[in-house]
Design a protein around this motif. Sequence first.
Motif, PDB file in Angstrom:
ATOM      1  N   GLN B  54       1.403  -1.156   0.074  1.00  0.00           N
ATOM      2  CA  GLN B  54       0.280   0.182   0.008  1.00  0.00           C
ATOM      3  C   GLN B  54       0.617   1.029  -0.140  1.00  0.00           C
ATOM      4  O   GLN B  54       1.774   1.252   0.792  1.00  0.00           O
ATOM      5  CB  GLN B  54      -1.098   0.034   1.196  1.00  0.00           C
ATOM      6  N   LYS B  56       0.006   5.191   0.339  1.00  0.00           N
ATOM      7  CA  LYS B  56      -0.005   6.370   1.013  1.00  0.00           C
ATOM      8  C   LYS B  56       0.245   7.919   0.313  1.00  0.00           C
ATOM      9  O   LYS B  56       1.724   7.943   1.011  1.00  0.00           O
ATOM     10  CB  LYS B  56      -0.654   6.116   1.965  1.00  0.00           C
ATOM     11  N   ILE B  58       0.627  11.316   0.335  1.00  0.00           N
ATOM     12  CA  ILE B  58      -0.348  12.894   1.298  1.00  0.00           C
ATOM     13  C   ILE B  58       0.300  13.851   0.295  1.00  0.00           C
ATOM     14  O   ILE B  58       1.365  13.905   0.754  1.00  0.00           O
ATOM     15  CB  ILE B  58       0.148  12.654   2.517  1.00  0.00           C
ATOM     16  N   ILE B  65       4.173   7.217   2.100  1.00  0.00           N
ATOM     17  CA  ILE B  65       4.391   5.801   3.319  1.00  0.00           C
ATOM     18  C   ILE B  65       3.824   4.486   2.746  1.00  0.00           C
ATOM     19  O   ILE B  65       2.729   4.654   2.157  1.00  0.00           O
ATOM     20  CB  ILE B  65       2.550   6.615   4.428  1.00  0.00           C
TER      21      ILE B  65
END
Lengths: 199, 212
Positions: B54, B56, B58, B65
């Motif tokens: 995964q 992420k 931001i 991340i």
Amino acid sequence: MMRFLRLISCMILFWLAPGILAAQSLLPGLYNSTDSLGLYSIDIEINSSHFSGLLLLKKMNDSTIRLVMNSEMGPKLVDLELMPSGFRVLYAFPKLNNRRTLRILYEDFGALAGIFARNRCTKVETRQDTTDYSYVAGKKMKVIYSTGGSSQKISSGRLEEGKGARALFCYVFTPGSDQVSSMKLEHQQFRMIISLTRI
Amino acid sequence: MIKHYNCLLFVLLFSWLAPAGAQNYTPVKNLVAFKSLFSSKSAAINSLKSDFVQEKSISMLENKIISEGSFIYRKSNRLRLEYRKPYTFLFIMDNDRVTIKNSQQTSSVSASSNKLYKMISQLTINCVTGNVLNSKEFDVDVFENARAYFLVLKPRQNMLKSLFDRINIFISKNDFTVDRLELMETSGDKTTLVFTDKKINIPVDDEVFKVN
């Protein structure tokens, strides 16, 4: 007249500065760290409900800390700018988007992250091996940071509303370092516990 | 005037080239046939086990991340998502029961009492089972290239709209399982899940959906 005002200002600064600087230099982790970015796993218990996720705290400038809370599996839930005198909502998940909830998050995370230490230090009190530093954290709210034992690091604190403690919090440091490895805040008037562990 | 005309031409050219050049996906011509094929292929999947990565993104962070874990699904409503790195987090959905375990504690709630968990787990299961195409919660556009189908889900519901701008799902043409899931948030943030080492229809024990 102007000279007199300048003299008074200097005297006030001279009188306040030692307390403020003493407290700020002792504040843990995020606030003084050169690596101000902190990514934490977060766990919140509210009554019987439980929430976990990721929390990102980033120092944007001297008076702003950005807080972003995500669920582990995806979407962002809260995005706030924390400032010494208030907060700005950049995003809030509809269920969390009410003034009272966001205010509580601001005060709790503002206290943990040390943003209120940008406000005036109203009191410095030393008892045996502990020193308490009080700061304004809102109209009726103040945050008190306490140094613990011989380390002289801020190791705990409390949010006070009126005369009662609203929440107690503590920091755990990485051994041999000034970096905070975990934080915990517990409300005293209702059941809410926030636990943060640095990733 | 010529300057404006050039700008317009550049924008039009870029908007035409960008999606085509990046993915080479074209709209699926016979949507009814695709739905029928996808449903029948998905119906044949009784269990699915895979690893995932995964990412992420931001907006306020320069770096992504990245977390890793494993994914297990068993018909008809059982799901286990386990994050192992860099933090531990376990999400189990056993029909209506959701159990969450992190480094601090374990909690168990009814899926219907937590809208966010219900939505994410249901979306994941719908992707696996093919029900996503018939979902009332999304408008779905379907594209394809030689190797994969590309589904673009645009939320209809207000709660979903407040979270997601759209959800992109990439489905392998080999086995009709999800290769990649992209959650494009309204804030501009993005979560990408890439599924690898997929194993279809292997035995999955009941114990997998229990927390020790």
